[in-house]
Design a protein around this motif. Sequence first.
Motif, mmCIF file in Angstrom:
data_model
loop_
_atom_site.group_PDB
_atom_site.id
_atom_site.type_symbol
_atom_site.label_atom_id
_atom_site.label_comp_id
_atom_site.label_asym_id
_atom_site.label_seq_id
_atom_site.Cartn_x
_atom_site.Cartn_y
_atom_site.Cartn_z
ATOM 1 N N ARG A 118 9.979 5.810 6.605
ATOM 2 C CA ARG A 118 8.789 5.193 7.201
ATOM 3 C C ARG A 118 8.180 4.095 6.342
ATOM 4 O O ARG A 118 7.233 3.445 6.767
ATOM 5 N N VAL A 119 8.683 3.903 5.113
ATOM 6 C CA VAL A 119 8.056 2.929 4.211
ATOM 7 C C VAL A 119 9.012 1.825 3.754
ATOM 8 O O VAL A 119 8.705 1.092 2.822
ATOM 9 N N THR A 120 10.134 1.664 4.437
ATOM 10 C CA THR A 120 11.132 0.697 3.990
ATOM 11 C C THR A 120 10.602 -0.736 3.929
ATOM 12 O O THR A 120 11.012 -1.506 3.072
ATOM 13 N N SER A 121 9.679 -1.098 4.796
ATOM 14 C CA SER A 121 9.141 -2.469 4.770
ATOM 15 C C SER A 121 7.640 -2.495 4.473
ATOM 16 O O SER A 121 7.000 -3.532 4.635
ATOM 17 N N ALA A 122 7.092 -1.370 4.021
ATOM 18 C CA ALA A 122 5.653 -1.295 3.759
ATOM 19 C C ALA A 122 5.310 -1.861 2.383
ATOM 20 O O ALA A 122 6.093 -1.764 1.439
ATOM 21 N N ALA A 123 4.117 -2.437 2.277
ATOM 22 C CA ALA A 123 3.632 -2.968 0.999
ATOM 23 C C ALA A 123 3.192 -1.822 0.098
ATOM 24 O O ALA A 123 2.617 -0.843 0.561
ATOM 25 N N ARG A 124 3.456 -1.974 -1.186
ATOM 26 C CA ARG A 124 3.015 -0.980 -2.171
ATOM 27 C C ARG A 124 1.555 -1.216 -2.523
ATOM 28 O O ARG A 124 1.094 -2.351 -2.552
ATOM 29 N N ILE A 125 0.873 -0.138 -2.837
ATOM 30 C CA ILE A 125 -0.498 -0.211 -3.336
ATOM 31 C C ILE A 125 -0.404 -0.003 -4.842
ATOM 32 O O ILE A 125 -0.281 1.127 -5.320
ATOM 33 N N GLU A 126 -0.403 -1.097 -5.574
ATOM 34 C CA GLU A 126 -0.131 -1.051 -7.010
ATOM 35 C C GLU A 126 -1.184 -0.294 -7.798
ATOM 36 O O GLU A 126 -0.876 0.284 -8.838
ATOM 37 N N SER A 127 -2.431 -0.258 -7.315
ATOM 38 C CA SER A 127 -3.480 0.464 -8.035
ATOM 39 C C SER A 127 -3.306 1.975 -7.937
ATOM 40 O O SER A 127 -3.857 2.713 -8.751
ATOM 41 N N GLY A 128 -2.580 2.442 -6.905
ATOM 42 C CA GLY A 128 -2.431 3.874 -6.683
ATOM 43 C C GLY A 128 -3.670 4.532 -6.116
ATOM 44 O O GLY A 128 -3.764 5.750 -6.058
ATOM 45 N N ASP A 129 -4.634 3.726 -5.659
ATOM 46 C CA ASP A 129 -5.909 4.261 -5.195
ATOM 47 C C ASP A 129 -6.223 3.708 -3.803
ATOM 48 O O ASP A 129 -6.614 2.547 -3.658
ATOM 49 N N TRP A 130 -6.074 4.541 -2.771
ATOM 50 C CA TRP A 130 -6.300 4.123 -1.388
ATOM 51 C C TRP A 130 -7.735 3.668 -1.157
ATOM 52 O O TRP A 130 -7.980 2.670 -0.481
ATOM 53 N N MET A 131 -8.706 4.381 -1.717
ATOM 54 C CA MET A 131 -10.110 4.016 -1.498
ATOM 55 C C MET A 131 -10.423 2.672 -2.149
ATOM 56 O O MET A 131 -11.169 1.871 -1.585
#
Length: 140
Positions: A118-131
Amino acid sequence: MPDASPLSGPLRCVFVYGTLRKGGSNDITRLRPAPRFVGMARLAGTLYHLSAYPGLLLGGAVDVVGEVYAIEPALEQRLDGIEEIHGRPDDEYFKREVTLDVDGQAVDCLVYEINPGRVTSAARIESGDWMLELSRSVRK
């Protein structure tokens, strides 16, 4: 955040890192039966931006930020419904067990890991923090 409560025995805990975090669109503290906040934690993984919610793959190089809550079986069933856990290989999320450090104490936690497909083309969140990612999106 509610006051953290010390652990007094074996509990079922969950690590939440996305919309289930306090203030998120599926804020776990608004669900019933009410969870008990245990503390903040970090988990090695890769966090992906999937539009309105994130997905976590375990074992990456980023410290993913999350909250740990003690939950009752009825709330776990409710979370399984939110994450659409059906026990099939094409489910969006899978339930995993991890041990996390919460304020110097090892705590066994349930975590919902995204299906890698489900994440093959998804952007990474480099901070590791969704909020933090959400607050940055609002400021743009």
